[in-house]
Write an enzyme that holds these catalytic residues in place. Structure first.
Site, PDB file in Angstrom:
ATOM      1  N   SER A 105      28.897 -70.491  -5.001  1.00  0.00           N
ATOM      2  CA  SER A 105      28.472 -69.639  -5.400  1.00  0.00           C
ATOM      3  C   SER A 105      27.086 -69.867  -5.027  1.00  0.00           C
ATOM      4  CB  SER A 105      28.264 -70.061  -7.042  1.00  0.00           C
ATOM      5  OG  SER A 105      28.139 -70.796  -7.602  1.00  0.00           O
ATOM      6  N   ASP A 106      25.741 -69.214  -5.155  1.00  0.00           N
ATOM      7  CA  ASP A 106      24.065 -69.125  -5.193  1.00  0.00           C
ATOM      8  C   ASP A 106      24.089 -70.216  -7.000  1.00  0.00           C
ATOM      9  OD1 ASP A 106      22.171 -70.090  -4.561  1.00  0.00           O
ATOM     10  OD2 ASP A 106      21.559 -67.947  -3.825  1.00  0.00           O
ATOM     11  N   ALA A 107      22.773 -71.037  -6.918  1.00  0.00           N
ATOM     12  CA  ALA A 107      22.723 -71.266  -8.054  1.00  0.00           C
ATOM     13  C   ALA A 107      22.804 -70.596  -9.612  1.00  0.00           C
ATOM     14  CB  ALA A 107      21.476 -71.980  -7.917  1.00  0.00           C
TER      15      ALA A 107
END
Ligand code: BGC
Length: 748
Positions: free
Chosen positions: A293-295
């Site tokens: 995932s992105d952060a």
């Protein structure tokens, strides 16, 4: 919709027979917590005020070295317990080996850790920002800088970079344009693949290569209004024709991981988007690695309002095909219970763990968990041969936008040169965005690059003139006085590093602060003004384009900035870069890009055509544009045949001659236009380019082969079709000029 399975031999390499049984055996032994641990990535937290210290770091109040020295919580207990599979932001051979040793020797199953970091354009040797590198159109050199970045990063204990960013964007307001390869899909796909090859090499288990990550999947660069993290709404045709091909190219090149994007796409956040993460990525592209995932983007699905809480968001993300949770422990907190009570089938979890373990095997971490040591780290970082490549890449990234009366290159024996501007004697800003491991002290400033390029008797004087932003410390008088005493003024202006990159969208693309006023004051002296632009995106500079003598687009060139700029200003390197993103006159023209669909009323003389009433509809500098100190003549366009079948091929030849008085390199570009089609097609599309070096007076035949399958598009039913009909061919120095020809595709 038709599913186009692409040939993915490099992806198949990830599945190795003997290895699969070992993975299954491991999964068989793992507890639920250990499994979720493999899907979890966090960063070391600082004891005490994490947010506050990060802010100080970002704002330059503390150095990266000071930050590094702070006492951190490396989550050793969780590693020991086997409930943490990956960490971001662990840098240094010693600490990474120490943590790896805990995982290997003290955790129950001894599964190695995977350490990731944003190594975007270099680790210690900082190369030009990706947008700048792309302007070189030099795939070999781009691959080389990624390879060196991998070498340095792996020597510092890193296994995985969150790069390349292969997001196409047509909007320079979007700050992350700095991190990509610009607006064109064809070029962006080749560059993305070159970066993947550079990072990963042929054999990822070779200890000096690192795992790459194609991001941000998908269409992150289509943010409405150019505002970072904003919604993206586009047709499936545009998605598949413009935004997805660079991801496909990265997958084909063997990229081991993908990162999901923060944005929603047509209403579904990419993080929980099963169309993207499963239908496209797994089924169409045959991707075999894992998705991170992105952060914090799983938790943010709740903020999007698509899920009621983190529990629902993490369930949707896992089911959609997202394997690893970056940063905020959502999976760790919210998955176990849902697995236990049967809300999420255990098979789905096992498959996700399998994909992560496969990548760890692929990296060779089970056989060789310690890939570096202190000695190797010291020897590798900033090695002289790396710095040399950084200089070459920086030279090739520069684009010459204007050179009135051939004022450039400057003579090395001028009596006096005034170097003026807020970025002339600056180290930090030259590194650009995402260079947190880079050392500003290693950067050669423009001022010192100029000083070392000129003869020893030439006097180089310097005045800052103003700041990049705001009205403080303005001293135009001092700058003008020096300018009056000098033969030429080199004005170094632009953006600070933090004005582009993540969360750095701008709604005004002019030179910030009082810099244009400074240029005007310098211009008033009547002395020639050479502008050197330092920036992370196309800027709107119509006044400069009209008035100053020369404009050198230098972007943010990293460690060797000043040397490369000196090489270009004084003719030791003849500039050859070409723009990969359109320069608008005004922000009001944005989005503006060369390959726009044909309108029914193209801009013309009469009012009721597609144009503005208060300014030009054409860009200031088009895609593909860039000058040289020599001149090139294009002649004799020849197309192999006026008719071609789908099984056949088209070759296009032109003669290129260097008609100027010095050797140079030209990027020869081939565009096509599908004249009539059942869906409106772009006015032009890049389909090939060649970088050709010619001595004075030398000619060469430049040959292109057009791939028939690249002439297709997605029809209304989303089938990829290649339609017969007339195609125009353009070969020239940029997307606006060139020779023209045509051929007809015949058959059904
Ligand atoms: C960015 C990613 C990056 C990640 C980890 C995010 O905010 O969007 O591109 O890789 O942070 O640093």
């Amino acid at each position: 919709m038709i599913i186009v399975m692409v040939e993915m031999a490099m992806q198949e390499k990830m599945i190795v027979e003997g290895q699969e049984s070992k993975i299954n055996e491991l999964i068989g032994k793992m507890t639920l917590e250990e499994k979720v641990g493999q899907l979890t990535q966090i960063v070391p937290s600082l004891y005490g005020a994490f947010e506050e210290i990060i802010t100080k770091l970002v704002e330059g109040e503390i150095s990266y070295q000071e930050f590094q020295a702070m006492e951190k919580n490396y989550h050793k207990d969780e590693i020991r317990e086997g409930i943490l599979g990956s960490m971001g932001g662990v840098t240094g051979a010693e600490i990474s080996n120490e943590l790896q040793k805990i995982a290997i020797e003290e955790s129950r199953l001894g599964i190695p850790m995977l350490f990731g970091l944003d190594v975007i354009h270099g680790y210690k040797t900082i190369f030009p920002i990706p947008l700048a590198e792309a302007c070189s159109w030099d795939l070999d050199l781009i691959e080389k800088t990624a390879e060196i970045s991998a070498k340095e990063a792996s020597a510092a204990g890193i296994h995985w970079t969150y790069a390349p960013m292969v997001d196409i964007t047509r909007d320079p307001r979007w700050g992350r344009i700095a991190e990509g390869a610009g607006e064109d899909t064809y070029l962006g796909s080749l560059i993305g693949a070159a970066r993947v090859k550079g990072f990963q090499g042929d054999d990822l288990s070779g200890s000096q290569r690192i795992l790459a990550c194609a991001k941000h999947f998908a269409a992150y660069g289509g943010a409405v209004g150019g505002r970072d993290y904003n919604t993206v709404d586009m047709s499936l045709q545009t998605l598949h024709e413009v935004y997805l091909p660079p991801f496909e190219a990265a997958a084909k090149a063997g990229v081991g991981t993908f990162m999901s994007a923060f944005n929603d796409l047509n209403g579904i956040p990419c993080t929980v988007n099963s169309y993207l993460l499963t239908d496209v990525l797994r089924e169409q592209l045959g991707f075999k690695g894992f998705v991170v995932s992105d952060a914090n983007s799983i938790a943010e699905v709740v903020v999007h309002g698509e899920s009621v809480d983190r529990k629902e968001a993490s369930k949707k993300a896992l089911l959609a095909g997202l394997e690893m949770d970056m940063s905020h422990g959502t999976y760790q907190q919210d998955l176990p219970e849902q697995i236990k009570n049967g809300d999420i089938p255990i098979d789905v979890l096992d498959e996700a763990v399998r994909r992560v373990l496969r990548v760890k095997f692929h990296l060779g971490l089970f056989d060789n968990p310690y890939r570096t040591n202190k000695d190797m780290e010291e020897k590798t970082l900033l090695a002289p041969e790396h710095v040399e490549v950084a200089r070459e890449m920086a030279q090739r990234s520069i684009v010459l936008l204007k050179n009135e009366d051939n004022i450039l290159p400057l003579k090395k024996n001028l009596k006096k040169i005034a170097v003026v501007g807020p970025l002339a004697d600056n180290q930090k800003e030259m590194l650009g965005t995402w260079a947190i491991t880079g050392d500003p002290e290693e950067v050669v400033t423009v001022l010192s690059g100029i000083q070392s390029a000129v003869d020893k008797d030439t006097v180089v004087v310097y005045s800052k003139g103003c700041e990049v932003i705001g009205n403080e410390n303005m001293d135009f008088d001092a700058a003008v006085q020096l300018a009056n005493e000098s033969d030429v003024i080199v004005a170094v202006v632009g953006e600070s590093a933090d004005m582009s990159g993540e969360a750095s969208s701008r709604m005004d693309l002019n030179l910030p602060g009082r810099q244009e006023d400074l240029l005007k004051a310098l211009h008033q002296t009547g002395k020639p003004v050479v502008v050197v632009l330092i920036n992370g995106r196309p800027l709107t500079i119509p006044w400069a384009a009209e008035n100053v003598s020369a404009i050198v687009e230098a972007w943010q060139l990293g460690t060797q900035s000043g040397n490369a700029i000196g090489d270009v200003l004084f003719g030791d390197y003849n500039p050859s870069g070409k723009l990969v993103a359109t320069f608008p006159y005004s922000v009001g023209q944005v989005p503006i890009y060369y390959n726009h669909p044909k309108t029914g009323r193209p801009a013309g003389k009469i009012k009721f055509t597609s144009k503005y009433i208060d300014g030009p509809s054409q860009p200031l500098y088009p895609f593909g544009y860039g000058l040289s100190y020599t001149t090139f003549e294009y002649d004799n366009l020849h197309i192999s045949s006026s008719e071609v079948t789908k099984e056949g091929k088209v070759t296009v030849n032109i003669e290129l001659k260097n008609t100027g008085d010095r050797a140079g390199e030209e990027i020869v570009q081939l565009y096509i236009s599908d004249v009539v089609a059942s869906r409106v097609r772009p006015v032009k599309e890049l389909k090939g380019f060649k970088k050709v070096a010619l001595q004075t007076g030398e000619s060469k035949t430049v040959r292109f082969e057009i791939e028939i399958k690249s002439l297709g598009f997605y029809n209304v039913a989303m089938d990829y079709i290649i339609e017969p009909g007339l195609f125009k061919v353009f070969v020239g120095p940029n997307s606006k000029e060139g020779l023209e020809g045509e051929f007809t595709l015949v058959g059904n």
